[in-house]
Design a protein around this motif. Structure first.
Motif, PDB file in Angstrom:
ATOM      1  N   ALA A  80       0.825  -1.216   0.000  1.00  0.00           N
ATOM      2  CA  ALA A  80       0.000   0.000   0.000  1.00  0.00           C
ATOM      3  C   ALA A  80       0.856   1.261   0.000  1.00  0.00           C
ATOM      4  CB  ALA A  80      -0.899  -0.004   1.230  1.00  0.00           C
ATOM      5  N   TYR A  81       2.152   1.108   0.275  1.00  0.00           N
ATOM      6  CA  TYR A  81       3.013   2.282   0.423  1.00  0.00           C
ATOM      7  C   TYR A  81       3.960   2.475  -0.761  1.00  0.00           C
ATOM      8  CZ  TYR A  81       1.146   1.545   5.032  1.00  0.00           C
ATOM      9  OH  TYR A  81       0.291   1.353   6.079  1.00  0.00           O
ATOM     10  N   HIS A  82       3.767   1.673  -1.813  1.00  0.00           N
ATOM     11  CA  HIS A  82       4.635   1.762  -3.010  1.00  0.00           C
ATOM     12  C   HIS A  82       6.114   1.649  -2.641  1.00  0.00           C
ATOM     13  CE1 HIS A  82       0.972   2.814  -5.031  1.00  0.00           C
ATOM     14  NE2 HIS A  82       0.795   3.847  -4.214  1.00  0.00           N
ATOM     15  N   ALA A  83       6.398   0.770  -1.713  1.00  0.00           N
ATOM     16  CA  ALA A  83       7.781   0.621  -1.266  1.00  0.00           C
ATOM     17  C   ALA A  83       8.518  -0.475  -2.025  1.00  0.00           C
ATOM     18  CB  ALA A  83       7.793   0.306   0.235  1.00  0.00           C
ATOM     19  N   ILE A  84       7.841  -1.105  -2.961  1.00  0.00           N
ATOM     20  CA  ILE A  84       8.471  -2.184  -3.715  1.00  0.00           C
ATOM     21  C   ILE A  84       7.964  -2.096  -5.165  1.00  0.00           C
ATOM     22  CG2 ILE A  84       6.738  -3.940  -3.040  1.00  0.00           C
ATOM     23  CD1 ILE A  84       9.126  -5.873  -2.599  1.00  0.00           C
ATOM     24  N   ALA A  85       8.888  -2.191  -6.119  1.00  0.00           N
ATOM     25  CA  ALA A  85       8.519  -2.087  -7.543  1.00  0.00           C
ATOM     26  C   ALA A  85       9.147  -3.260  -8.291  1.00  0.00           C
ATOM     27  CB  ALA A  85       9.024  -0.769  -8.109  1.00  0.00           C
ATOM     28  N   GLY A 100       7.122  -1.933   7.100  1.00  0.00           N
ATOM     29  CA  GLY A 100       7.424  -3.181   7.798  1.00  0.00           C
ATOM     30  C   GLY A 100       6.205  -4.017   8.117  1.00  0.00           C
ATOM     31  N   CYS A 101       5.186  -3.954   7.251  1.00  0.00           N
ATOM     32  CA  CYS A 101       3.934  -4.680   7.556  1.00  0.00           C
ATOM     33  C   CYS A 101       4.058  -6.181   7.281  1.00  0.00           C
ATOM     34  CB  CYS A 101       2.774  -4.100   6.757  1.00  0.00           C
ATOM     35  SG  CYS A 101       2.888  -4.439   4.990  1.00  0.00           S
ATOM     36  N   GLY A 102       5.000  -6.566   6.447  1.00  0.00           N
ATOM     37  CA  GLY A 102       5.229  -7.993   6.185  1.00  0.00           C
ATOM     38  C   GLY A 102       4.324  -8.597   5.122  1.00  0.00           C
ATOM     39  N   ALA A 103       3.433  -7.785   4.531  1.00  0.00           N
ATOM     40  CA  ALA A 103       2.472  -8.349   3.567  1.00  0.00           C
ATOM     41  C   ALA A 103       3.166  -8.945   2.349  1.00  0.00           C
ATOM     42  CB  ALA A 103       1.484  -7.264   3.131  1.00  0.00           C
ATOM     43  N   CYS A 104       4.211  -8.282   1.861  1.00  0.00           N
ATOM     44  CA  CYS A 104       4.867  -8.769   0.633  1.00  0.00           C
ATOM     45  C   CYS A 104       5.521 -10.127   0.869  1.00  0.00           C
ATOM     46  CB  CYS A 104       5.872  -7.747   0.119  1.00  0.00           C
ATOM     47  SG  CYS A 104       7.079  -7.256   1.355  1.00  0.00           S
ATOM     48  N   SER A 105       6.234 -10.294   1.970  1.00  0.00           N
ATOM     49  CA  SER A 105       6.899 -11.588   2.196  1.00  0.00           C
ATOM     50  C   SER A 105       5.861 -12.680   2.463  1.00  0.00           C
ATOM     51  CB  SER A 105       7.908 -11.507   3.342  1.00  0.00           C
ATOM     52  OG  SER A 105       7.275 -11.058   4.499  1.00  0.00           O
TER      53      SER A 105
END
Ligand code: SF4
Ligand code: SF4
Length: 288
Positions: A80-85, A100-105
């Motif tokens: 949600a924070y566009h921290a990964i592309a 650091g929400c961990g959703a991506c991993s």
């Protein structure tokens, strides 16, 4: 008893009130003072504590193992924070945007993401005479004060009176600092800006269902609209501190109000007694 000292607007004298309240109470109660204004902590300037413990505050940020990655893009979709592309051949992580929400991993189908701690601040604790002191410092350039505030609040000692110096405004770190308080003292000044930001702060504490009262600082500088608003909303004005060059002089030298003008100690003790009365009355009415 947890009393947070907040203000909708910066520069109203929040730290002046928090430090003077702590110093006035220290001979009567076990006092802990937490400086949760982690972007600009300044309580230490006035209390000059001896720091005995320092702890890093870290958040978990993703690292991608590109040997396992298929560049499917799910991690970027979920962030949600566009921290990964994700591009066809690369995954880019922007650590400063990551919460650091961990959703991506959690959602990576290839288990290609692992997490690494990244320091975003420090929490220091110690003593100033008999006052237990804790403050957080957000590292310069970092954008997320809330995890540092949370770490400061982990050190709340419920065995006594806890005074929390909250950052100005009504954003996430303010909510994190105030929540769980028995009472919130709102420091304002009698100006149109003071009133505007006080109204926002009152809405916030009402939303959090925390009883509040107002301290008017620099009384005499503006008009009576803050008092009229408090009267209309049934918010008690618990203390009025006049606009006084003498107060400004001692404060600019890093001396608290009750140390520089000892006659104020009694007023701060009375302020605390009123806070206790209101907080107790409120908890009694909730039990009924
Ligand atoms: S979700 Fe996993 S596999 Fe897909 S692009 Fe992101 S890191 Fe690579
Ligand atoms: S941990 Fe959360 S905020 Fe950080 S990159 Fe992953 S999804 Fe985004």
């Amino acid at each position: 008893m947890i009393v947070s000292v907040a203000s909708g607007k910066g520069g109203t004298g929040k730290t002046l009130v928090a430090t003077s309240l702590a110093l006035s109470l220290k001979d009567r109660e076990r006092v802990q003072l937490l400086d949760c204004d982690v972007e600009e902590p300044d309580v230490h300037i006035f209390l000059r504590p001896v720091i005995t413990r320092s702890e890093a505050v870290c958040i978990q940020v993703p690292e991608v193992d590109e040997k396992k990655c298929t560049y499917c893009g799910k991690c970027a979709e979920v962030c949600a924070y566009h921290a990964i592309a994700v591009s066809p051949q690369h995954v880019l992580v922007f650590p400063q945007l990551c919460h650091g929400c961990g959703a991506c991993s959690y959602l990576c189908p290839e288990e290609a993401i692992y997490e690494e701690g990244r320091q975003i601040g420090t929490v220091e604790s110690g003593y100033s005479d008999s006052i237990a002191f804790v403050h957080g410092k957000l590292t310069v350039g970092e954008a997320m004060p809330t995890p540092v505030v949370r770490k400061v609040k982990e050190q709340v000692n419920h065995d006594g009176v806890v005074i929390i110096d909250v950052s100005p405004g009504t954003s996430c770190p303010v909510v994190e600092s105030i929540k769980g308080s028995d009472f919130c003292l709102l420091v304002t000044e009698p100006t149109p800006f003071g009133l505007n930001d006080l109204i926002l702060a009152v809405e916030l504490v009402k939303e959090l269902k925390i009883p509040c009262g107002v301290v008017i600082n620099r009384a005499g500088v503006g008009d009576r609209k803050v008092e009229e608003y408090c009267l209309k909303e049934s918010i008690p004005v618990l203390l009025t501190i006049p606009l006084d060059i003498g107060i400004a002089r001692i404060y600019s030298r890093g001396i608290t109000l009750v140390e520089g003008m000892t006659q104020w100690k009694e007023s701060f003790l009375e302020l605390f007694d009123r806070i206790q009365e209101i907080a107790h009355e409120r908890s009694r009415s909730l039990k009924r």
